[in-house]
Structures are given as C-alpha cells and as structure tokens.
Design a protein around this motif. Structure first.
Motif, PDB file in Angstrom:
ATOM      1  N   VAL A 176      11.032  26.456 -53.674  1.00  0.00           N
ATOM      2  CA  VAL A 176      11.305  25.482 -54.472  1.00  0.00           C
ATOM      3  C   VAL A 176       9.706  26.365 -55.676  1.00  0.00           C
ATOM      4  CG1 VAL A 176      10.789  23.394 -55.925  1.00  0.00           C
ATOM      5  CG2 VAL A 176      11.749  23.766 -53.751  1.00  0.00           C
ATOM      6  N   VAL A 177      10.007  26.283 -56.724  1.00  0.00           N
ATOM      7  CA  VAL A 177       8.764  26.834 -57.740  1.00  0.00           C
ATOM      8  C   VAL A 177       8.604  26.153 -59.221  1.00  0.00           C
ATOM      9  CG1 VAL A 177       9.460  29.420 -57.078  1.00  0.00           C
ATOM     10  CG2 VAL A 177      10.542  28.819 -59.101  1.00  0.00           C
ATOM     11  N   PRO A 178       7.869  26.105 -59.734  1.00  0.00           N
ATOM     12  CA  PRO A 178       7.375  25.611 -61.215  1.00  0.00           C
ATOM     13  C   PRO A 178       8.518  25.836 -61.714  1.00  0.00           C
ATOM     14  CG  PRO A 178       5.367  26.455 -60.063  1.00  0.00           C
ATOM     15  CD  PRO A 178       6.707  26.769 -59.386  1.00  0.00           C
ATOM     16  N   ARG A 179       9.141  25.152 -62.921  1.00  0.00           N
ATOM     17  CA  ARG A 179      10.007  25.190 -63.652  1.00  0.00           C
ATOM     18  C   ARG A 179       9.720  26.862 -64.705  1.00  0.00           C
ATOM     19  NH1 ARG A 179      13.513  27.539 -65.715  1.00  0.00           N
ATOM     20  NH2 ARG A 179      15.086  26.463 -67.067  1.00  0.00           N
ATOM     21  N   GLU A 180       7.998  27.184 -64.575  1.00  0.00           N
ATOM     22  CA  GLU A 180       8.581  27.754 -65.639  1.00  0.00           C
ATOM     23  C   GLU A 180       7.704  29.121 -65.047  1.00  0.00           C
ATOM     24  OE1 GLU A 180       6.596  25.374 -65.357  1.00  0.00           O
ATOM     25  OE2 GLU A 180       4.598  25.966 -64.855  1.00  0.00           O
TER      26      GLU A 180
END
Ligand code: COA
Length: 261
Positions: free
Chosen positions: A183-187
């Motif tokens: 899971v990663v930041p949207r940007e």
C-alpha cells in the motif's frame, strides 16, 4: 488499437500502462469497456518488445467500481450468462497473459473491479483504495471470477466473508489479507507500481513468463501433473540465451543483459 473509447494504452519504455478511462462512471465496466480490454490485451500479447503491463483506472477515486449496473439491470437469464462468460474470457486472457500484469489500484475496486484486480498477477494499492464484492447487495453474485479467484488468493473463510457480507475493506486490511502486495500514498501509486514491475522485468523475460505459466497451470491440475509441467518448463530454460546470459553474468560478476530469447 486506434478505435478505443474507454481504454488508453501508453508506453513507458518497454512497459505498457493500460488505463480504464470512464472516470465519470467510476470506470464501471460496460460491455464496450470489457471488449476493449480484450482487444488491448490480445494486441499487447503480440508485441515482442513488451516486458510488462500496469493496469490502472483513470481519475483519483476509482480503479474500477464494478460492472455497469445500468447495463446489468436489463439482463435476462441468457444474456446474464453471456455477460459473465465474456467478462471471464477477457479476465482469463489477462490472468494468462504471457508477461507480468500489475494492477495499480487507486481507489474503489468493487465487484468487477475487484475481480479485474484479482485476475492480475500482482496488486499494488493506494491508501485510499477500497476492495469489495458488493454483488449480493444487488441480488446477484460475482460473475467475473470473484467466487473463484478471491478464495485462492486470501483463503476460503476470508473470501466467503467478503463475498457474503458485500462489505468494502480498506487497503490496509487488503494488505493484511494478502489481497495486495503493498500500500502506497495515492500520489506515488504509479511510480511505486512501475518500480515494482521493473524489479520483475529486470529478470530473464522468458523465465518470468514461464514461471507465471507454471504457477497458473498448477492451479488447474493435480500436484503430480503440476510438478511434471514445472520440470518440463525448467528444462526448457536450458534452451534459452537468457539462461546462458544470466549464469555467465553471475560468474563474470556483472549485470545480465537479457534479450528475452
Ligand atoms: N455502474 C454504473 N455506474 C456506476 C457504478 C457502477 N458499478 N459505480 C459508480 N457509478 C456511477 C454512479 O452512478 C454515478 O453516476 P452519475 O453521476 O451519472 O449519477 C457516478 O458513477 C459517480 O458515482 P457516485 O455513486 O455518485 O459516487 P459516490 O462517491 O457517492 O460513491 C461508489 C462511489 C463507488 C461507492 C458508488 O458509486 C457505488 O457503490 N458504486 C457501485 C459499486 C458496485 O456495487 N459495484 C458492483 C457492481 S456489480
């Protein structure tokens, strides 16, 4: 691929980025989107320079929010079977695609969207991603492989809970279930997805393709047959330039320069 209305294909060197682009409807899968996905993956399979595919959705809020409910509402028993079979055919094409396909899930992956992600080989999600199979709340069941692939990925009990409650789960929960790899930041979604896929495509392309083939073949057959098949593919590797290059590079303490042959 010039006549596409809902699916975009862009190139990042030897990777194709395939985007479902129907953002005003949360990228919902109507018959045209499904057909275009089929065309795109069929065409990409013929491309000898391609090393991997990132599949994503347009906009910030959705990967794909499911099959198009407006279209589904008009189905009868016969067209229902056809709709399901057509989606299954296209999703199986993705699952059996000879190069790695990574789903970059940036928002809702519901119903057919969750099933589409399940048909990909690797899944990376943004923090705002939500997964779910809400079909039972509409009085139907998942029809694009969801009752089959989810249990294989996360186990029977968890799959049944998700399928029967129809509840959405967070990206964090999806990661803890093994439904997504990270899971990663949207940007950072596309850059992280690309970096992960490039780790894969830095390896011998024929080996990557045949490893995928062996893993998915094993899902369909008895253990002894799966092991025999693996041995055949293992032996086949000895006929590739990639194996020679990979081992020579190791012995010469340099990076391999794989040609995919
Ligand atoms: N099929 C058709 N249209 C869909 C859709 C779907 N699966 N999912 C979203 N849309 C459309 C909405 O109808 C709306 O269209 P409109 O602006 O013309 O009214 C637009 O996409 C935006 O969705 P909206 O519901 O207004 O956004 P929201 O932020 O309030 O909710 C969702 C987002 C994803 C939670 C919600 O749209 C939803 O529950 N969608 C259906 C999910 C589903 O059941 N999928 C399985 C289908 S088998």
């Amino acid at each position: 691929m010039s006549d596409l209305k809902y699916v975009r294909v862009e190139w990042d060197q030897d990777l194709a980025v395939v985007t479902v682009d129907r953002a005003e409807k949360m990228n919902a899968l109507n018959g045209d989107v499904i057909a275009e996905l089929g065309t795109v993956f069929q065409d990409l399979a013929e491309d000898g320079d391609l090393r991997g595919v990132i599949l994503t959705g347009a906009g910030e809020r959705a990967f794909v929010a499911g099959a198009d409910i407006g279209e589904l509402a008009t189905m009868d028993a016969m067209t229902g079977v056809q709709v399901s079979r057509q989606g299954q055919r296209v999703f199986s094409l993705i699952e059996r695609f000879p190069r790695p396909v990574l789903a970059a899930v940036g928002g809702y992956a519901l119903g057919g969207g969750c099933e589409l992600a399940l048909a990909c080989h690797i899944r990376v999600a943004s923090e705002n991603a939500r997964f779910g199979l809400p079909e039972v709340g509409l009085g139907i069941i998942p029809g694009y492989g969801g009752t089959v692939r989810l249990a294989r990925l996360v186990g029977l009990g968890r799959a049944i809970e998700m399928t029967l409650t129809g509840e959405m789960i967070t990206a964090e929960r999806a990661e803890s279930l093994g439904l997504v790899s990270r899971v990663v930041p949207r940007e950072d979604l596309l850059s992280e997805a690309t970096a992960l896929l490039r780790k894969v495509t830095a390896n011998g392309p024929v080996a990557v393709s045949k490893a995928l083939e062996s893993v998915y073949h094993a899902l369909d057959v008895a253990l002894a047959d799966a092991l025999t098949y693996e041995s055949s593919l293992f032996g086949l590797m000895a006929s590739t330039e990639d194996m020679k290059e990979g081992m020579t590079a190791f012995l010469e303490k340099r990076k391999p320069d794989f040609r995919g042959r």
